[in-house]
Design an enzyme around this catalytic site. Sequence first.
Site, PDB file in Angstrom:
ATOM      1  N   CYS A 145       0.817  -1.627   0.047  1.00  0.00           N
ATOM      2  CA  CYS A 145       0.276   0.258   0.169  1.00  0.00           C
ATOM      3  C   CYS A 145       0.905   1.334   0.269  1.00  0.00           C
ATOM      4  O   CYS A 145       1.708   1.560  -0.653  1.00  0.00           O
ATOM      5  CB  CYS A 145      -1.465  -0.113   1.920  1.00  0.00           C
ATOM      6  SG  CYS A 145      -2.340   1.003   0.922  1.00  0.00           S
ATOM      7  N   HIS A 152      -3.304  -5.331   0.803  1.00  0.00           N
ATOM      8  CA  HIS A 152      -2.335  -6.017   1.801  1.00  0.00           C
ATOM      9  C   HIS A 152      -2.531  -7.392   2.546  1.00  0.00           C
ATOM     10  O   HIS A 152      -3.211  -8.339   3.079  1.00  0.00           O
ATOM     11  CB  HIS A 152      -3.311  -5.460   3.631  1.00  0.00           C
ATOM     12  CG  HIS A 152      -3.061  -3.296   3.389  1.00  0.00           C
ATOM     13  ND1 HIS A 152      -2.012  -3.213   4.647  1.00  0.00           N
ATOM     14  CD2 HIS A 152      -3.515  -2.922   2.433  1.00  0.00           C
ATOM     15  CE1 HIS A 152      -2.338  -1.269   3.871  1.00  0.00           C
ATOM     16  NE2 HIS A 152      -2.942  -1.793   2.668  1.00  0.00           N
ATOM     17  N   GLU A 211      -0.763  -8.761   5.188  1.00  0.00           N
ATOM     18  CA  GLU A 211      -0.390  -9.301   6.711  1.00  0.00           C
ATOM     19  C   GLU A 211      -1.447  -8.632   7.603  1.00  0.00           C
ATOM     20  O   GLU A 211      -1.604  -9.216   8.512  1.00  0.00           O
ATOM     21  CB  GLU A 211       0.410  -7.798   7.115  1.00  0.00           C
ATOM     22  CG  GLU A 211      -0.558  -6.540   6.853  1.00  0.00           C
ATOM     23  CD  GLU A 211      -0.285  -5.671   5.535  1.00  0.00           C
ATOM     24  OE1 GLU A 211      -1.020  -4.038   6.137  1.00  0.00           O
ATOM     25  OE2 GLU A 211       0.289  -6.140   4.963  1.00  0.00           O
TER      26      GLU A 211
END
Length: 223
Positions: free
Chosen positions: A85, A194, A196
């Site tokens: 991002c 994302h 994560e």
Amino acid sequence: MRIGVVTFPGSLDDSDARRAVRIAGGEAVELWHGHADLRGVDAVVIPGGFSYGDYLRAGAIARFAPVMSEIITAAKGGLPVLGICNGFQILTESHLLPGSMIQNDHRRFLCRDQVLRVENASTAWTTGFEDGQEITVVLKNQDGQFVADEATLDRLEGEGQVAFRYVGDNPNGSSRGIAGITNERGNVVGLMPHPEHAVEEGYGPGLDGRTFFTSVLEQMASA
């Protein structure tokens, strides 16, 4: 294996990225934006957020942080670097990846689970996937539209540097539905979604994001 995660003023997802590294089996090392020191890490994650408040342009100020000078040099030498991002925005501003990121074409912040197609499963961060595999991770951004001139887009397509593409509708107007790209060497990868946030059951849309981190750990272990 030690994976550094950079913290800038305005970073939001640095703690999530460190958590993802630990879940994958690595040692997470905090890298501070103001220190020109990579602390001997084997790879680097530049996380999401709004570094320096996204003043001027998303990622434009962060590109000049002392830690980025070290990352740029190390990445050119082969260090695996993942920009997520805002991290992707910083990588384009640093010219480690081509193109640029601008505001979503619908001018609104977007947050949702997003299906991606893996277009290149040979980078440092994608070897655990297969070409053409579809994965689901979280997408949340306002300046998530990837743009580049036609010659650059043709080169990315022709040389296999498109790493991920959006499946279904294009959520932010990105050129050719591109969600992430890699450099020619395959050690630097940037993407808007994302991974994560998809590393543990019950905390996201699944476990697809974990493979980013296990991929780079396995590659480093076998190097």
